[in-house]
Scaffold this motif. Sequence first.
Motif, PDB file in Angstrom:
ATOM      1  N   GLU A   6       0.826  -1.216   0.000  1.00 42.24           N
ATOM      2  CA  GLU A   6       0.000   0.000   0.000  1.00 42.24           C
ATOM      3  C   GLU A   6       0.856   1.260   0.000  1.00 42.24           C
ATOM      4  OE1 GLU A   6      -3.284   0.226  -0.456  1.00 42.24           O
ATOM      5  OE2 GLU A   6      -3.257  -1.945  -0.689  1.00 42.24           O
ATOM      6  N   ARG A   8       3.839   1.582  -1.390  1.00 42.11           N
ATOM      7  CA  ARG A   8       4.346   1.721  -2.763  1.00 42.11           C
ATOM      8  C   ARG A   8       3.254   2.243  -3.691  1.00 42.11           C
ATOM      9  NH1 ARG A   8       8.616   2.364  -0.702  1.00 42.11           N
ATOM     10  NH2 ARG A   8       9.860   0.605  -0.059  1.00 42.11           N
ATOM     11  N   ALA A   9       2.036   1.779  -3.515  1.00 40.05           N
ATOM     12  CA  ALA A   9       0.924   2.267  -4.343  1.00 40.05           C
ATOM     13  C   ALA A   9       0.683   3.756  -4.088  1.00 40.05           C
ATOM     14  CB  ALA A   9      -0.342   1.465  -4.058  1.00 40.05           C
ATOM     15  N   ALA A  10       0.752   4.179  -2.819  1.00 36.29           N
ATOM     16  CA  ALA A  10       0.576   5.595  -2.483  1.00 36.29           C
ATOM     17  C   ALA A  10       1.699   6.429  -3.081  1.00 36.29           C
ATOM     18  CB  ALA A  10       0.529   5.775  -0.969  1.00 36.29           C
ATOM     19  N   GLU A  11       2.923   5.921  -3.046  1.00 33.64           N
ATOM     20  CA  GLU A  11       4.047   6.643  -3.657  1.00 33.64           C
ATOM     21  C   GLU A  11       3.817   6.836  -5.152  1.00 33.64           C
ATOM     22  OE1 GLU A  11       7.298   4.096  -2.501  1.00 33.64           O
ATOM     23  OE2 GLU A  11       7.955   5.549  -0.992  1.00 33.64           O
ATOM     24  N   ARG A  12       3.411   5.788  -5.838  1.00 28.79           N
ATOM     25  CA  ARG A  12       3.176   5.895  -7.286  1.00 28.79           C
ATOM     26  C   ARG A  12       2.076   6.910  -7.590  1.00 28.79           C
ATOM     27  NH1 ARG A  12       3.865   0.343  -6.885  1.00 28.79           N
ATOM     28  NH2 ARG A  12       1.610  -0.010  -6.852  1.00 28.79           N
ATOM     29  N   GLU A  13       1.074   6.964  -6.734  1.00 27.54           N
ATOM     30  CA  GLU A  13      -0.058   7.856  -6.967  1.00 27.54           C
ATOM     31  C   GLU A  13       0.251   9.307  -6.603  1.00 27.54           C
ATOM     32  OE1 GLU A  13      -4.575   8.470  -5.296  1.00 27.54           O
ATOM     33  OE2 GLU A  13      -3.696   6.467  -5.253  1.00 27.54           O
ATOM     34  N   LEU A  14       1.065   9.546  -5.570  1.00 26.20           N
ATOM     35  CA  LEU A  14       1.216  10.891  -5.029  1.00 26.20           C
ATOM     36  C   LEU A  14       2.517  11.602  -5.385  1.00 26.20           C
ATOM     37  CD1 LEU A  14      -0.204  10.222  -1.459  1.00 26.20           C
ATOM     38  CD2 LEU A  14      -1.348  11.399  -3.356  1.00 26.20           C
ATOM     39  N   LYS A  17       3.127  14.998  -7.613  1.00 27.12           N
ATOM     40  CA  LYS A  17       1.898  15.792  -7.757  1.00 27.12           C
ATOM     41  C   LYS A  17       2.040  17.108  -6.991  1.00 27.12           C
ATOM     42  CE  LYS A  17      -0.943  12.424  -9.436  1.00 27.12           C
ATOM     43  NZ  LYS A  17      -2.278  11.989  -9.472  1.00 27.12           N
ATOM     44  N   ASN A  61      -2.899  17.245 -10.745  1.00 24.25           N
ATOM     45  CA  ASN A  61      -2.166  16.279 -11.560  1.00 24.25           C
ATOM     46  C   ASN A  61      -1.014  16.956 -12.144  1.00 24.25           C
ATOM     47  OD1 ASN A  61      -3.827  14.144 -11.001  1.00 24.25           O
ATOM     48  ND2 ASN A  61      -5.227  14.667 -12.647  1.00 24.25           N
TER      49      ASN A  61
END
Length: 61
Positions: A6, A8-14, A17, A61
Amino acid sequence: MSILRELRAAERELVGKAVVLTDGKAGTIDRVFVDNDHGLRVSIRGHDGRWPISTVKHIEN
């Protein structure tokens, strides 16, 4: 393992930005951290410190 997945997923998303915090600081998210007390924290390029994700007012974005 699920916490790391989770994170790593947050890093990819945020990361990368543009963000505005509730205290008026603005910039680009540099890193995402896990904090035992507050959950996710973010660091902003050009500002010292780490802020709880809950203080994010706006993300571009």
